[in-house]
Design an enzyme around this catalytic site. Sequence first.
Site, PDB file in Angstrom:
ATOM      1  N   LEU A  90      14.709 -22.706 -80.380  1.00  0.00           N
ATOM      2  CA  LEU A  90      13.721 -23.311 -79.486  1.00  0.00           C
ATOM      3  C   LEU A  90      12.323 -22.811 -79.850  1.00  0.00           C
ATOM      4  O   LEU A  90      12.138 -22.175 -80.880  1.00  0.00           O
ATOM      5  CB  LEU A  90      14.082 -22.969 -78.041  1.00  0.00           C
ATOM      6  CG  LEU A  90      15.382 -23.602 -77.522  1.00  0.00           C
ATOM      7  CD1 LEU A  90      15.775 -23.003 -76.178  1.00  0.00           C
ATOM      8  CD2 LEU A  90      15.261 -25.115 -77.415  1.00  0.00           C
ATOM      9  N   TYR A 143      11.489 -16.202 -74.928  1.00  0.00           N
ATOM     10  CA  TYR A 143      11.513 -17.529 -75.534  1.00  0.00           C
ATOM     11  C   TYR A 143      12.434 -17.515 -76.745  1.00  0.00           C
ATOM     12  O   TYR A 143      12.652 -16.496 -77.372  1.00  0.00           O
ATOM     13  CB  TYR A 143      10.123 -18.064 -75.858  1.00  0.00           C
ATOM     14  CG  TYR A 143       9.226 -17.250 -76.764  1.00  0.00           C
ATOM     15  CD1 TYR A 143       9.496 -17.103 -78.115  1.00  0.00           C
ATOM     16  CD2 TYR A 143       8.049 -16.689 -76.269  1.00  0.00           C
ATOM     17  CE1 TYR A 143       8.639 -16.407 -78.954  1.00  0.00           C
ATOM     18  CE2 TYR A 143       7.190 -15.986 -77.089  1.00  0.00           C
ATOM     19  CZ  TYR A 143       7.494 -15.845 -78.434  1.00  0.00           C
ATOM     20  OH  TYR A 143       6.641 -15.146 -79.254  1.00  0.00           O
ATOM     21  N   CYS A 144      13.027 -18.668 -77.019  1.00  0.00           N
ATOM     22  CA  CYS A 144      14.022 -18.837 -78.079  1.00  0.00           C
ATOM     23  C   CYS A 144      15.106 -17.763 -77.997  1.00  0.00           C
ATOM     24  O   CYS A 144      15.340 -17.028 -78.954  1.00  0.00           O
ATOM     25  CB  CYS A 144      13.349 -18.823 -79.458  1.00  0.00           C
ATOM     26  SG  CYS A 144      14.396 -19.492 -80.784  1.00  0.00           S
ATOM     27  N   PRO A 145      15.787 -17.663 -76.846  1.00  0.00           N
ATOM     28  CA  PRO A 145      16.790 -16.606 -76.695  1.00  0.00           C
ATOM     29  C   PRO A 145      18.020 -16.852 -77.558  1.00  0.00           C
ATOM     30  O   PRO A 145      18.389 -17.996 -77.833  1.00  0.00           O
ATOM     31  CB  PRO A 145      17.138 -16.683 -75.203  1.00  0.00           C
ATOM     32  CG  PRO A 145      16.872 -18.119 -74.839  1.00  0.00           C
ATOM     33  CD  PRO A 145      15.683 -18.530 -75.656  1.00  0.00           C
ATOM     34  N   LYS A 156      12.014  -7.821 -75.960  1.00  0.00           N
ATOM     35  CA  LYS A 156      12.196  -8.497 -77.243  1.00  0.00           C
ATOM     36  C   LYS A 156      10.914  -8.530 -78.066  1.00  0.00           C
ATOM     37  O   LYS A 156       9.839  -8.803 -77.540  1.00  0.00           O
ATOM     38  CB  LYS A 156      12.682  -9.926 -76.986  1.00  0.00           C
ATOM     39  CG  LYS A 156      12.868 -10.790 -78.236  1.00  0.00           C
ATOM     40  CD  LYS A 156      13.424 -12.143 -77.836  1.00  0.00           C
ATOM     41  CE  LYS A 156      13.466 -13.113 -79.010  1.00  0.00           C
ATOM     42  NZ  LYS A 156      14.041 -14.424 -78.625  1.00  0.00           N
TER      43      LYS A 156
END
Length: 271
Positions: A90, A143-145, A156
């Site tokens: 993502l 975001y973008c896990p 992260k």
Amino acid sequence: MPLFTEQNEWRFWDQSLSAKNKSALESFAADDLLCELVGSGASIPTIRTWVHDETVVLGIQDHRLPHIDEANQLLKERGFTPIVRNSGGLAVVLDAGVLNISVVVSEEESAIDIPEGYEMMLELVRNLFPEAEIDAYEIVGSYCPGSYDLSIGGRKFAGISQRRIRKGIAVQVYLCVEGSGSERAELIRDFYETGLQNEETKFSYPTIKPETMASLSELLEKEITVAEVVIDLYNLLDNPQLKPLQPEEAERYGYYLERVVERNAKMLRAT
């Protein structure tokens, strides 16, 4: 059985400065080219470093947001260029404080499964920052896990993806080195809020919690620069071959660049 330390001979292509003011689409084309070259044996395994100015790289699901046009406009108003990536995942943020590393290896002689590719990159990052206790598990709220989110103390700083073409595998990581990780996350939070506007969707988009993300400079409580990390990476390797794009490789690069540019344009038009 990590591949990074097993491989003794590397090609090194540094675009941490030369790519900054270029489209990130050029980097995806470069990695596709390297997959072909390394997968066919035309090039030895390669590590490429790359940095791009303000860009948000969208995943395929992102461009299906019900209000994607408004979300993309928000990014542009904030000074970011949206593009659609040619690998999974993502939305992620690229800027001058984010270093991307691509490790391209061949599975022509033996297959390399997806978890092994992730473990190779995890090993590389841990070698780059031996003083840190780096974990790999999904950071909910980032975001973008994904299951290979890289974090320190639950926050992260990096994510890993893979691209596979013609027996070549490009394992890519983005490292938030400088600046504020939470500010980058706020941008993506606003992107999703604008793109969704509380509408129900079949796909479950992440709910971004900016406090779950940080840069390495913040996490290690010292100033770290992208340039320093590139030098440290080079020094990790055993006399790597400094070899950027060669004239004989330019035609194939042009082919891959045309392909990713056309695909990106098609994706953005589809919105």
